[in-house]
Design an enzyme around this catalytic site. Structure first.
Site, PDB file in Angstrom:
ATOM      1  N   ARG A  21       0.843  -1.215   0.000  1.00 58.15           N
ATOM      2  CA  ARG A  21       0.000   0.000   0.000  1.00 58.15           C
ATOM      3  C   ARG A  21       0.876   1.263   0.000  1.00 58.15           C
ATOM      4  O   ARG A  21       0.631   2.210  -0.764  1.00 58.15           O
ATOM      5  CB  ARG A  21      -0.905  -0.022   1.226  1.00 58.15           C
ATOM      6  CG  ARG A  21      -1.690   1.249   1.488  1.00 58.15           C
ATOM      7  CD  ARG A  21      -2.518   1.044   2.753  1.00 58.15           C
ATOM      8  NE  ARG A  21      -3.267   2.202   3.152  1.00 58.15           N
ATOM      9  CZ  ARG A  21      -2.805   3.161   3.969  1.00 58.15           C
ATOM     10  NH1 ARG A  21      -1.566   3.093   4.418  1.00 58.15           N
ATOM     11  NH2 ARG A  21      -3.570   4.171   4.311  1.00 58.15           N
ATOM     12  N   VAL A  23       4.034   1.616  -0.943  1.00 63.00           N
ATOM     13  CA  VAL A  23       4.748   1.759  -2.225  1.00 63.00           C
ATOM     14  C   VAL A  23       3.789   2.331  -3.270  1.00 63.00           C
ATOM     15  O   VAL A  23       4.097   3.311  -3.976  1.00 63.00           O
ATOM     16  CB  VAL A  23       5.301   0.385  -2.700  1.00 63.00           C
ATOM     17  CG1 VAL A  23       5.768   0.448  -4.149  1.00 63.00           C
ATOM     18  CG2 VAL A  23       6.439  -0.081  -1.792  1.00 63.00           C
ATOM     19  N   ASP A 127      11.890 -14.047  10.016  1.00 53.95           N
ATOM     20  CA  ASP A 127      13.090 -14.678  10.592  1.00 53.95           C
ATOM     21  C   ASP A 127      14.059 -13.660  11.210  1.00 53.95           C
ATOM     22  O   ASP A 127      14.904 -14.028  12.025  1.00 53.95           O
ATOM     23  CB  ASP A 127      13.847 -15.484   9.528  1.00 53.95           C
ATOM     24  CG  ASP A 127      12.970 -16.516   8.859  1.00 53.95           C
ATOM     25  OD1 ASP A 127      11.996 -16.961   9.498  1.00 53.95           O
ATOM     26  OD2 ASP A 127      13.247 -16.875   7.701  1.00 53.95           O
ATOM     27  N   MET A 169       9.506 -20.980  14.339  1.00 54.57           N
ATOM     28  CA  MET A 169      10.137 -20.841  13.017  1.00 54.57           C
ATOM     29  C   MET A 169      11.416 -20.009  13.103  1.00 54.57           C
ATOM     30  O   MET A 169      11.844 -19.632  14.181  1.00 54.57           O
ATOM     31  CB  MET A 169       9.151 -20.202  12.058  1.00 54.57           C
ATOM     32  CG  MET A 169       8.098 -21.144  11.573  1.00 54.57           C
ATOM     33  SD  MET A 169       7.129 -20.342  10.289  1.00 54.57           S
ATOM     34  CE  MET A 169       6.837 -21.734   9.227  1.00 54.57           C
ATOM     35  N   ARG A 171      13.916 -20.480  10.277  1.00 54.19           N
ATOM     36  CA  ARG A 171      14.886 -21.148   9.381  1.00 54.19           C
ATOM     37  C   ARG A 171      16.190 -21.385  10.135  1.00 54.19           C
ATOM     38  O   ARG A 171      16.151 -21.892  11.237  1.00 54.19           O
ATOM     39  CB  ARG A 171      15.071 -20.346   8.101  1.00 54.19           C
ATOM     40  CG  ARG A 171      13.761 -20.241   7.338  1.00 54.19           C
ATOM     41  CD  ARG A 171      13.896 -19.523   6.062  1.00 54.19           C
ATOM     42  NE  ARG A 171      14.095 -20.440   4.935  1.00 54.19           N
ATOM     43  CZ  ARG A 171      14.103 -20.040   3.678  1.00 54.19           C
ATOM     44  NH1 ARG A 171      13.968 -18.782   3.365  1.00 54.19           N
ATOM     45  NH2 ARG A 171      14.266 -20.915   2.720  1.00 54.19           N
ATOM     46  N   GLY A 185       9.579 -16.557  29.297  1.00 53.69           N
ATOM     47  CA  GLY A 185      10.081 -17.153  30.537  1.00 53.69           C
ATOM     48  C   GLY A 185      10.441 -18.626  30.392  1.00 53.69           C
ATOM     49  O   GLY A 185      10.168 -19.442  31.276  1.00 53.69           O
ATOM     50  N   LYS A 213       9.308 -26.268  40.404  1.00 54.68           N
ATOM     51  CA  LYS A 213       8.527 -25.592  39.356  1.00 54.68           C
ATOM     52  C   LYS A 213       7.368 -26.488  38.928  1.00 54.68           C
ATOM     53  O   LYS A 213       7.517 -27.714  38.853  1.00 54.68           O
ATOM     54  CB  LYS A 213       9.414 -25.283  38.153  1.00 54.68           C
ATOM     55  CG  LYS A 213      10.357 -24.122  38.403  1.00 54.68           C
ATOM     56  CD  LYS A 213      10.781 -23.481  37.098  1.00 54.68           C
ATOM     57  CE  LYS A 213      11.539 -22.205  37.372  1.00 54.68           C
ATOM     58  NZ  LYS A 213      11.835 -21.438  36.166  1.00 54.68           N
ATOM     59  N   HIS A 253       3.378 -22.756  10.800  1.00 51.71           N
ATOM     60  CA  HIS A 253       2.930 -21.600  10.019  1.00 51.71           C
ATOM     61  C   HIS A 253       1.903 -20.717  10.708  1.00 51.71           C
ATOM     62  O   HIS A 253       1.604 -19.638  10.194  1.00 51.71           O
ATOM     63  CB  HIS A 253       2.388 -22.078   8.666  1.00 51.71           C
ATOM     64  CG  HIS A 253       3.491 -22.583   7.776  1.00 51.71           C
ATOM     65  ND1 HIS A 253       4.006 -23.850   7.899  1.00 51.71           N
ATOM     66  CD2 HIS A 253       4.186 -21.972   6.800  1.00 51.71           C
ATOM     67  CE1 HIS A 253       4.972 -24.007   7.010  1.00 51.71           C
ATOM     68  NE2 HIS A 253       5.108 -22.881   6.340  1.00 51.71           N
ATOM     69  N   GLN A 255       2.486 -18.969  13.013  1.00 48.01           N
ATOM     70  CA  GLN A 255       3.230 -17.744  13.333  1.00 48.01           C
ATOM     71  C   GLN A 255       3.192 -16.719  12.206  1.00 48.01           C
ATOM     72  O   GLN A 255       3.446 -15.548  12.418  1.00 48.01           O
ATOM     73  CB  GLN A 255       4.701 -18.083  13.591  1.00 48.01           C
ATOM     74  CG  GLN A 255       4.927 -18.709  14.918  1.00 48.01           C
ATOM     75  CD  GLN A 255       6.209 -19.511  14.896  1.00 48.01           C
ATOM     76  OE1 GLN A 255       7.217 -19.066  15.399  1.00 48.01           O
ATOM     77  NE2 GLN A 255       6.164 -20.678  14.288  1.00 48.01           N
TER      78      GLN A 255
HETATM   79  P1  ATP Z   1      11.880 -15.913   4.149  1.00 53.17           P
HETATM   80  O1  ATP Z   1      13.218 -16.280   4.751  1.00 53.17           O
HETATM   81  O2  ATP Z   1      11.097 -14.991   4.996  1.00 53.17           O
HETATM   82  O3  ATP Z   1      11.110 -17.105   3.699  1.00 53.17           O
HETATM   83  P2  ATP Z   1      13.356 -15.198   1.781  1.00 53.17           P
HETATM   84  O4  ATP Z   1      13.286 -14.027   0.880  1.00 53.17           O
HETATM   85  O5  ATP Z   1      14.679 -15.426   2.468  1.00 53.17           O
HETATM   86  O6  ATP Z   1      12.168 -15.045   2.826  1.00 53.17           O
HETATM   87  P3  ATP Z   1      13.801 -17.520   0.076  1.00 53.17           P
HETATM   88  O7  ATP Z   1      12.900 -18.676  -0.179  1.00 53.17           O
HETATM   89  O8  ATP Z   1      15.142 -17.778   0.649  1.00 53.17           O
HETATM   90  O9  ATP Z   1      12.939 -16.512   0.996  1.00 53.17           O
HETATM   91  O10 ATP Z   1      14.020 -16.721  -1.281  1.00 53.17           O
HETATM   92  C1  ATP Z   1      12.925 -16.300  -2.081  1.00 53.17           C
HETATM   93  C2  ATP Z   1      13.280 -16.373  -3.536  1.00 53.17           C
HETATM   94  O11 ATP Z   1      14.379 -15.480  -3.813  1.00 53.17           O
HETATM   95  C3  ATP Z   1      13.766 -17.729  -4.041  1.00 53.17           C
HETATM   96  O12 ATP Z   1      12.711 -18.626  -4.297  1.00 53.17           O
HETATM   97  C4  ATP Z   1      14.476 -17.338  -5.327  1.00 53.17           C
HETATM   98  O13 ATP Z   1      13.555 -17.125  -6.379  1.00 53.17           O
HETATM   99  C5  ATP Z   1      15.098 -15.984  -4.944  1.00 53.17           C
HETATM  100  N1  ATP Z   1      16.508 -16.228  -4.594  1.00 53.17           N
HETATM  101  C6  ATP Z   1      16.999 -16.802  -3.463  1.00 53.17           C
HETATM  102  N2  ATP Z   1      18.330 -16.913  -3.527  1.00 53.17           N
HETATM  103  C7  ATP Z   1      18.715 -16.413  -4.730  1.00 53.17           C
HETATM  104  C8  ATP Z   1      19.944 -16.266  -5.415  1.00 53.17           C
HETATM  105  N3  ATP Z   1      21.106 -16.664  -4.864  1.00 53.17           N
HETATM  106  N4  ATP Z   1      19.922 -15.687  -6.648  1.00 53.17           N
HETATM  107  C9  ATP Z   1      18.780 -15.283  -7.205  1.00 53.17           C
HETATM  108  N5  ATP Z   1      17.574 -15.420  -6.627  1.00 53.17           N
HETATM  109  C10 ATP Z   1      17.526 -15.967  -5.420  1.00 53.17           C
END
Ligand code: ATP
Length: 323
Positions: A21, A23, A127, A169, A171, A185, A213, A253, A255
């Site tokens: 929105r 942007v 994350d 979550m 990653r 806590g 506890k 998910h 979260q």
């Molecule tokens: P989140 O961690 O919140 O899920 P994120 O942006 O880190 O978000 P990813 O799945 O790691 O999510 O990346 C999203 C997309 O970005 C990938 O599916 C891919 O299309 C693109 N991407 C990731 N790494 C690369 C890379 N090294 N070069 C080009 N595109 C990339």
């Protein structure tokens, strides 16, 4: 007149809609045209673009997820995939792109900008593993959702003298687990950044039991070597020592799905608006994030080359407070 496009990529994060929105309306206020790209980089390569007007982004700010959809695309990681994307952008006459997403998405944005296209990133991932923004869009809401779940688990844990292993979550980043563990806590926190001996967690739980506890919570990051399932398997062999009856809850998910709170809506609004301002002053190949409370840009080259550090002294603080 300029024509820009905006997309959301990677995992959805509460607040992405507020960024779309901001942007859209900031660009429209400058007299520019805006296109939304459906399904992240997959839609960018396929030319899946829709025009966005002021009314198209009405009443979206309060909802989680992303109205544009998001995706993960391995094809975009290849130069051929990114050439397809450049072709689609060219055929729509687009001269600037805003990428709302996390680490992977901003790596993609960096590679696209290296091919000569003006791209500005907006820091958005639950994350909080993205260099160039102290806190990213979605983190605060995800933290609050996880915290509410832990508070509820504590109620039932206390009634039945149970220990809960709660997996959150993040990653391969332990930020969510660390913060939620402290705010909730937890008796122990297990994160990927620190090698954890499961016997040490057994010891913490049995000590908590002996100290009287009535419940215990172990918060585990999904990316930890010993995630909730692995820890639970280990604990079953030591049930006698632990004292508490054990249960495992994987939040997963849920979260992501919440409505963004005030913090994430505001952060998304500041960052989204600034992304357009950056394009307007000819600044691109950068990530817009929040650093020391201010909206700042960081070159994408720096963003992809660095890893955001986690303050591990907080783990020691939690050990003290969990007594
Ligand atoms: P989140 O961690 O919140 O899920 P994120 O942006 O880190 O978000 P990813 O799945 O790691 O999510 O990346 C999203 C997309 O970005 C990938 O599916 C891919 O299309 C693109 N991407 C990731 N790494 C690369 C890379 N090294 N070069 C080009 N595109 C990339």
């Amino acid at each position: 007149m300029r024509r820009i496009a905006v997309l959301t990529s990677g995992g959805d994060a509460p607040g992405m809609n507020a960024a779309i929105r901001a942007v859209t309306r900031t660009a429209l206020a400058k007299g520019w045209e805006v296109y939304g790209v459906r399904q992240g980089y997959a839609g960018l390569m396929a030319g899946n673009f829709v025009p966005l007007g002021a009314r198209d982004v009405s009443s979206i700010m309060q909802h989680g997820g992303t109205i544009l959809g998001t995706a993960r695309s391995s094809e975009f990681k290849t130069e051929a995939g990114r050439c397809k994307a450049l072709h689609a952008l060219g055929s729509f006459g687009i001269d600037g792109l805003v990428v709302i997403g996390g680490n992977g998405s901003q790596t993609g944005a960096y590679h696209l900008s290296q091919m000569g296209f003006p791209v500005v990133g907006v820091a958005s991932t639950i994350d909080n593993d993205l260099y160039g923004s102290d806190i990213t869009i979605g983190v605060d809401t995800a933290l609050n959702i996880a915290l509410e779940s832990i508070d509820r688990l504590k109620v039932t844990a206390t009634s039945l003298e149970r220990a809960f292993l709660v997996e959150v979550m993040g990653r391969d980043c332990g930020y969510l687990a660390l913060m939620v563990g402290i705010a909730g806590g937890a008796e122990a926190i297990v994160i990927p950044e620190v090698e954890t001996n499961p016997d040490e967690v057994v010891r913490l739980l049995s000590e908590a039991y002996r100290r009287g506890k009535s419940h215990a919570i172990v918060v585990v990051a999904e990316g930890a070597k010993y995630n909730a399932e692995a820890l639970a398997a280990h604990f079953r062999e030591h049930q006698g020592e632990i004292g508490f009856e054990l249960r495992v809850t994987i939040l997963g998910h849920v979260q992501r799905g919440g409505n963004p709170g005030a913090f994430d809506r505001l952060l998304a609004t500041w960052l989204g608006a600034e992304a357009v301002e950056a394009l307007a002053r000819g600044e691109h190949g950068v990530l817009v994030g929040q650093i020391k409370g201010e909206v700042r840009t960081t070159p994408l080259a720096e963003v992809v080359a660095n890893r955001k550090p986690l303050d591990l002294s907080l783990l020691r603080l939690n050990d003290v407070l969990a007594r």
